[in-house]
Design an enzyme around this catalytic site. Structure first.
Site, PDB file in Angstrom:
ATOM      1  N   LEU B 173       0.811  -1.228   0.000  1.00 55.80           N
ATOM      2  CA  LEU B 173       0.000   0.000   0.000  1.00 55.80           C
ATOM      3  C   LEU B 173       0.846   1.280   0.000  1.00 55.80           C
ATOM      4  CD1 LEU B 173      -2.796  -1.110   2.490  1.00 55.80           C
ATOM      5  CD2 LEU B 173      -2.765  -1.308   0.007  1.00 55.80           C
ATOM      6  N   ASN B 233      10.406  -8.110 -12.378  1.00 53.65           N
ATOM      7  CA  ASN B 233      11.536  -9.042 -12.404  1.00 53.65           C
ATOM      8  C   ASN B 233      12.004  -9.267 -13.839  1.00 53.65           C
ATOM      9  OD1 ASN B 233      10.281 -11.740 -13.474  1.00 53.65           O
ATOM     10  ND2 ASN B 233       8.788 -10.853 -12.061  1.00 53.65           N
ATOM     11  N   CYS B 290      12.493  -4.772  -6.261  1.00 51.08           N
ATOM     12  CA  CYS B 290      11.849  -3.691  -5.528  1.00 51.08           C
ATOM     13  C   CYS B 290      11.476  -4.137  -4.132  1.00 51.08           C
ATOM     14  CB  CYS B 290      10.585  -3.261  -6.242  1.00 51.08           C
ATOM     15  SG  CYS B 290      10.895  -1.909  -7.304  1.00 51.08           S
ATOM     16  N   CYS B 441      19.851 -12.749   4.449  1.00 52.28           N
ATOM     17  CA  CYS B 441      19.571 -11.448   3.847  1.00 52.28           C
ATOM     18  C   CYS B 441      18.068 -11.221   3.999  1.00 52.28           C
ATOM     19  CB  CYS B 441      20.003 -11.396   2.382  1.00 52.28           C
ATOM     20  SG  CYS B 441      19.067 -12.494   1.330  1.00 52.28           S
TER      21      CYS B 441
END
Lengths: 142, 485
Positions: B173, B233, B290, B441
């Site tokens: 959002l 991607n 992202c 990670c």
């Protein structure tokens, strides 16, 4: 009208090209007056610029006022000159007939088109349709 | 009735310039003319029997070309003129054909609604009809898809197909403004479809809650004039690019990363494609997605809006667009620019001798380095449960956090050794090869790269990757460490 070539004087060519550049990015248009030579080839003696009467969309179309054109045609007739064809420019587009051009092309007459890129005329080409509804063929300009 | 024929049209009438006819209406006059000069019929009328576009008929100074005037009496008119209509124009480069534009009519409500487009000389009624006639596929209803879908719908695009496999999460959002908090856990495609319906009921919208694959991509873009690549991607981007070039459908590409974005147009009438610009994707893990790397909230709005603007320009056929050029923007320093992209004549897709001719036959997994290759040792992984129980049981294990400092601020992993990927090779002496080392990670992708990097650097100790990264671990992280940054 079988000869697929057209002699265009340097002075007339320059007049047309500078008109096209002056009007950029709008389209310019004008009328070519002259006569048919003894060898059957068209001879262009005058380039008469004409106002582009399309109120809208002047960047991608042109039209001449038919009544004004007729008045001009009669004036030149007195000097023994007739309409041999028309000239218009294609701003940022090639000098080939568009769909719109083909719809309005009058058979037998020469249609000279200048391709103008970034305000500079890059080429001038000539087209002619031999009979109604037929796709125009290129007439080599010398 | 005197009829005068312009010299330009005399070839149809055996060079006659002036005639005297009996008729007292245009219809009668034309009938008489074609009876007298049968050859003129082909000159005056097209195959459908309509007066040709280049002919204008004037009664004195009044234009009576329209057939509705042909039965009007010509009493008091001194002459009928047959004149040429000299017209034409530069070709318009719209991707919507004239035929399809002409099928569209705009009603009064639409004229009111799209008034601000109609006021623009370059768009006007003609352009708005092209927008209505347009069919656009939007792949990705996320950050970029949000502005793209909403602006295309608001502009009046007639058909939009929305393709996305994911469901809305609270984390979406922050940038995916097409969805609201009520849409969380709903498929993004359906949520976006509902937003479009709320914008304009006349826009036909299809929601495809599916992943784009080599098997379905061609049918997903079939029948569309334009594809909007709003994916996140590399695998999907190359797949969309290839399918578009092979189907002859132009694609408006957009991508965002942290504060930066790019826009271009691929596969437009012989223009370059994504493979001409980037022959290969970067190694997996090297560039975070992202979801992993983050983006500033309005970035997708800026880049997606430019994509939508490019799409409308292609549809209307106006302006200078980004085919053969790449727009780049850095919103952190507010710099933007356009660089030229050359078409690669050796491009395996759109070059002179293409090697990729079908998407089904190309291995996108392998091309994007996503397939586990046999030559390389697969990286062993631990699940969050396994790592959790090892820690709880006090088993010796070294945990290496390869995330960036700003990511560690969000959620720390207690007692982890912090080594950025770039320093791993030279700092390998800090690791004890006698005990297991687990790399962590955010999503479990960069940690695979970390294992491979150390292995290449000659490190011999046992190494594991935390599957799913910190995202998967969050339910196991010691509650006293979480909550409140």
């Amino acid at each position: 009208m079988k000869n697929h070539c057209l002699d265009l004087s340097y002075a007339i060519r320059q007049r047309m090209l500078s008109h096209a550049e002056r009007e950029y990015p709008r389209e310019c248009c004008g009328v070519l007056y002259g006569s048919t030579g003894t060898d059957g080839k068209p001879v262009i003696s005058v380039y008469e610029s004409a106002p582009n009467e399309c109120a809208k969309d002047r960047d991608c179309r042109f039209c001449l006022d038919p009544v004004e054109l007729y008045r001009s045609e009669r004036e030149f007739q007195k000097r023994g000159l007739e309409i041999m064809g028309f000239f218009h420019s294609h701003p940022d587009a090639p000098a080939t007939p568009s769909e719109e051009d083909e719809r309005y092309i009058i058979p037998g007459l020469l249609y000279l088109i200048a391709g103008v890129e970034d305000g500079r005329s890059v080429e001038i080409r000539s087209w002619r349709s031999l009979s109604p509804g037929e796709a125009p063929e290129e007439v080599t300009v010398y | 009735m005197k009829v005068i024929i312009s010299a330009t049209l005399r070839s149809f009438f055996e060079r006659a310039s002036e005639l005297e006819l009996q008729g007292n209406t245009v219809e009668e006059a034309l009938k008489e003319l074609t009876e007298k000069y049968p050859e003129a019929k082909r000159g005056l009328y097209d195959a459908g029997g309509n007066l040709r576009g280049f002919i204008r008929i004037f009664a004195d100074d009044e234009d009576v070309t329209d057939a509705s005037r042909w039965r009007d009496s010509l009493d008091g008119v001194s002459q009928l003129l047959l004149l040429p209509m000299v017209a034409g124009g530069a070709p318009e480069d719209s991707i919507i054909s004239e035929e399809r534009r002409k099928e569209v009519t705009l009603d009064d409500k639409e004229i009111e609604r799209f008034n601000k487009h109609l006021l623009l000389r370059e768009i006007s009624v003609k352009g708005q009809k092209r927008i209505r006639a347009a069919r656009v596929a939007v792949i990705g209803a996320g950050a970029l898809g949000s502005p793209v879908i909403q602006y295309l719908a608001a502009a009046g695009v007639g058909f939009i197909r929305i393709i996305d496999r994911d469901e809305v999460t609270p984390g979406n959002l922050q940038s995916q403004v097409i969805h609201g908090f009520r849409d969380v856990k709903r498929p993004k495609a359906a949520s976006a479809r509902d937003t479009v319906r709320n914008i304009d009921r006349k826009t036909e919208v299809e929601a495809e809650n599916t992943e784009v694959t080599p098997d379905n991509v061609l049918s997903l873009i079939d029948g569309c004039d334009l594809v909007m690549d709003c994916s996140d991607n590399y695998k999907t981007r190359y797949l969309i690019n290839d399918a578009c070039v092979l189907s002859g459908i132009p694609c408006v590409f957009g991508s965002i990363y942290q504060y930066e974005g790019q826009v271009s147009i691929f596969g437009l009438e012989g223009g370059p494609c994504l493979r001409c610009l980037y022959p290969e994707p970067p190694e997996p893990g090297l560039v975070p997605t992202c979801a992993e790397g983050g983006t500033i909230s309005p970035l997708s709005g800026i880049i997606g809006s430019i994509q939508a603007n490019e799409a409308l320009k292609l549809i209307i056929g106006i302006g200078e667009h980004l085919s053969g050029r790449l727009f780049t923007m850095d919103t952190l320093n507010l710099r933007s620019g356009v660089v030229k992209i050359r078409k690669d004549h050796n491009c395996p897709l759109c070059g002179d001798r293409p090697r990729i001719t079908e998407v089904e036959e190309f291995d996108y997994e392998e091309f994007c380095g996503l397939a586990e290759t046999e030559t390389e040792d697969p990286v062993e992984s631990l699940t969050p449960e396994e790592l959790s129980s090892r820690i709880t049981n006090g088993e010796p294990v070294t945990i290496v956090d390869v995330r960036e400092p700003h990511e560690r601020v969000i959620v720390k992993f207690p007692n982890a050794l912090v080594i950025p990927i770039g320093q791993l090779a030279r700092r390998q002496k800090e690791l004890n090869p006698e005990i297991d080392t687990v790399f962590i990670c955010k999503e479990g992708k960069r940690s695979i790269l970390a294992v491979n990097t150390l292995r290449e650097a000659g490190y011999k100790g046992p190494m594991y990757n935390l599957r799913g990264g910190m995202d998967a671990m969050k339910d196991f992280i010691f509650p006293n460490e979480g909550g409140g940054l």
